[in-house]
Design an enzyme around this catalytic site. Structure first.
Site, short mmCIF file in Angstrom:
data_model
loop_
_atom_site.label_atom_id
_atom_site.label_comp_id
_atom_site.label_asym_id
_atom_site.label_seq_id
_atom_site.Cartn_x
_atom_site.Cartn_y
_atom_site.Cartn_z
N LYS A 192 0.80 -1.22 0.00
CA LYS A 192 0.00 0.00 0.00
C LYS A 192 0.83 1.27 0.00
CE LYS A 192 -3.82 -2.12 2.40
NZ LYS A 192 -4.57 -2.24 3.62
N GLY B 143 6.89 -6.49 -7.51
CA GLY B 143 6.17 -6.56 -8.78
C GLY B 143 6.04 -5.16 -9.38
N ASP B 144 5.03 -5.00 -10.21
CA ASP B 144 4.91 -3.76 -10.99
C ASP B 144 4.86 -2.50 -10.11
OD1 ASP B 144 4.83 -2.99 -13.78
OD2 ASP B 144 2.90 -2.09 -13.28
N GLY B 145 4.10 -2.55 -9.00
CA GLY B 145 3.96 -1.38 -8.13
C GLY B 145 5.29 -0.99 -7.51
N THR B 146 5.98 -1.97 -6.97
CA THR B 146 7.28 -1.73 -6.32
C THR B 146 8.31 -1.24 -7.33
OG1 THR B 146 6.75 -3.53 -4.81
CG2 THR B 146 9.06 -2.85 -4.90
N ASP C 135 2.28 -14.36 -10.32
CA ASP C 135 1.45 -14.26 -11.53
C ASP C 135 2.26 -14.43 -12.82
OD1 ASP C 135 -0.47 -13.58 -9.66
OD2 ASP C 135 -0.28 -11.43 -10.01
N ARG D 167 -4.25 -12.66 -11.29
CA ARG D 167 -4.79 -11.38 -11.77
C ARG D 167 -5.32 -11.54 -13.19
NH1 ARG D 167 -3.72 -7.04 -8.09
NH2 ARG D 167 -1.95 -7.57 -6.78
N ARG E 247 -18.57 -28.87 -7.15
CA ARG E 247 -17.95 -28.24 -5.99
C ARG E 247 -16.84 -27.30 -6.45
NH1 ARG E 247 -21.83 -30.18 -4.08
NH2 ARG E 247 -22.02 -31.60 -2.27
N ARG F 159 0.75 -18.58 -2.22
CA ARG F 159 1.87 -17.68 -1.92
C ARG F 159 2.64 -18.10 -0.68
NH1 ARG F 159 -0.83 -11.95 -2.75
NH2 ARG F 159 -0.03 -11.64 -0.65
O1 F6P Z 1 -0.18 -10.47 -7.55
C1 F6P Z 1 -0.17 -11.56 -6.70
C2 F6P Z 1 -1.54 -11.88 -6.18
O2 F6P Z 1 -1.45 -13.02 -5.34
C3 F6P Z 1 -2.59 -12.10 -7.27
O3 F6P Z 1 -2.48 -13.34 -7.91
C4 F6P Z 1 -3.85 -11.89 -6.48
O4 F6P Z 1 -4.89 -11.46 -7.32
C5 F6P Z 1 -3.48 -10.80 -5.52
O5 F6P Z 1 -2.07 -10.81 -5.42
C6 F6P Z 1 -4.07 -10.96 -4.13
O6 F6P Z 1 -3.75 -9.84 -3.39
P1 F6P Z 1 -4.00 -9.75 -1.81
O7 F6P Z 1 -2.83 -10.41 -1.14
O8 F6P Z 1 -4.06 -8.30 -1.56
O9 F6P Z 1 -5.26 -10.47 -1.49
#
Ligand code: F6P
Length: 365
Positions: free
Chosen positions: A78, A118-121, A143, A187, A283, A292
């Site tokens: 953030k 990633g892209d933001g950082t 991703d 994403r 289901r 992650r």
């Molecule tokens: O970019 C990595 C990622 O795990 C995406 O695959 C997923 O949409 C997003 O981050 C989830 O973000 P958060 O941890 O904010 O729920």
């Protein structure tokens, strides 16, 4: 090449992923053992840079972390210091506080900042480079959607989790003759769904790059039934959408640089298919952040180590403002100006998609 660098700093930004610790370890070990640099880390990504929240990194600090997911430096997705939420006169407002960060780097005598994210950082890393800060970027994300590099670290660890989940769903699907849906992350890119779907022998793979037709999926389930396979495994990327339809948004994280969080397509798909399929129960499993967490895969331990070493070699060579990347399985670098906002999506005409189609996997199109 001789250089004047004495001290470097590391930070990890954005969502975590397996391999961050392996990069931290490789950067620290290379910096100390190969070049004699001093190393510190900023905690909680750019927030730590703003608050001057530092931790010294030596060989001991990075010992025993190669295999561990997460990040010993913690992370935040953030904190964009170029548009940062601060309190002013009792109100919270967005301000550019990047000068505070630059001053903090000077105060600590940090010569080079290594930003892992990633892209933001990496966007912030580029913006600091524009302000004259010496930075090196390292690309991270499960991703695998950064165009400048063949593979981001974290991706193969996530794939292992998703593939294992598909293996597990197979046995229970077979026992109950059910349709099992697995929703995976990614994403707007379908890499995790595509690769895990092939490795985990899914019958249907749904990805954002190939919008689906629900009738085709129902046809596939029926066709399998006729062939004596009364169960079906579907892997769906969180960014998948029906033809002419839209993605399912799970929540908006308003103070995040990329506020949209996808999620929920698996449930929608289950509901829609239930209206069309009466002879199978359906289901849905959402794999979520399991992708992650946990230990880093063998592949990612090696890739992260290569990225970390390459990042410090770039510092030694004075090639600032670049991001390390992988091209034709070789360590390379690309200027940060060229990598930001360049998303890598699955090409529907690519060999890997054709491979999946050749063995009978449906993309619901
Ligand atoms: O970019 C990595 C990622 O795990 C995406 O695959 C997923 O949409 C997003 O981050 C989830 O973000 P958060 O941890 O904010 O729920």
């Amino acid at each position: 090449m001789a250089d004047k660098v004495k001290k470097i700093a590391l930070l990890t930004g954005g969502g975590d992923c397996p391999g961050l610790n392996a990069v931290i370890r490789a950067v620290t070990r290379t910096a100390i053992l190969k070049y004699g640099y001093e190393v510190i880390g900023y905690k909680y990504g750019y927030k730590g840079l703003y608050n001057n929240d530092i931790v010294p990194l030596d060989l001991n600090a990075v010992s025993g972390i190669l295999h561990r997911g997460g990040t010993i430096l913690y992370s935040s997705n953030k904190d964009n210091l170029f548009n940062y939420l601060v309190e002013e006169n009792g109100e919270t407002v967005y301000r550019d506080v990047s000068d505070v960060a630059v001053e903090n780097l000077k105060k600590e005598n940090v010569d080079v900042l290594v930003a892992i994210g990633g892209d933001g950082t990496l966007t912030s890393a580029r913006d600091f480079a524009r302000k004259g800060v010496k930075v090196i970027g390292v690309p991270k994300t499960i991703d695998n959607d950064l165009a400048a590099t063949e593979t981001t670290f974290g991706f193969y660890s996530a794939l292992d989790v998703a593939t294992d989940a598909l293996d597990r769903l197979h046995t229970t699907a077979e026992s109950h003759h059910r349709v099992m849906i697995l929703e995976v992350m990614g994403r707007n890119a379908g890499w995790i769904a595509l690769r895990s779907g092939i490795a985990g022998s899914a019958d249907v793979i749904l990805i954002p790059e190939i919008p689906y037709n629900i009738n085709k999926i129902a046809d596939k389930i029926k066709e399998r039934g006729r062939e004596g396979k009364p169960f079906t495994i579907i892997v769906v990327a969180e960014g998948a959408k029906p033809k002419g339809g839209d993605v399912v948004v799970q929540r908006i994280v308003s103070d995040s640089p990329d506020p949209i969080r996808l999620g929920g397509i698996g449930n929608k798909l289950a509901f829609d298919l239930e209206q069309m399929i009466s002879d199978h129960e359906i289901r849905n499993t959402v794999l979520g952040h399991l992708q992650r967490g946990g230990n880093t895969s063998t592949y990612d331990r090696i890739l992260s180590t290569r990225y970390g070493v390459a990042a410090v070699d770039l510092i030694h060579e004075g090639r600032f403002g670049n991001m390390v990347c992988l091209k034709s399985d070789k360590m390379c670098f690309e200027h940060l100006e060229n990598v930001i906002g360049q998303v890598k999506l699955v090409d529907p005409e690519s060999e890997i998609v054709k491979t999946a189609r050749s063995i009978g996997i449906s993309f619901g199109d």
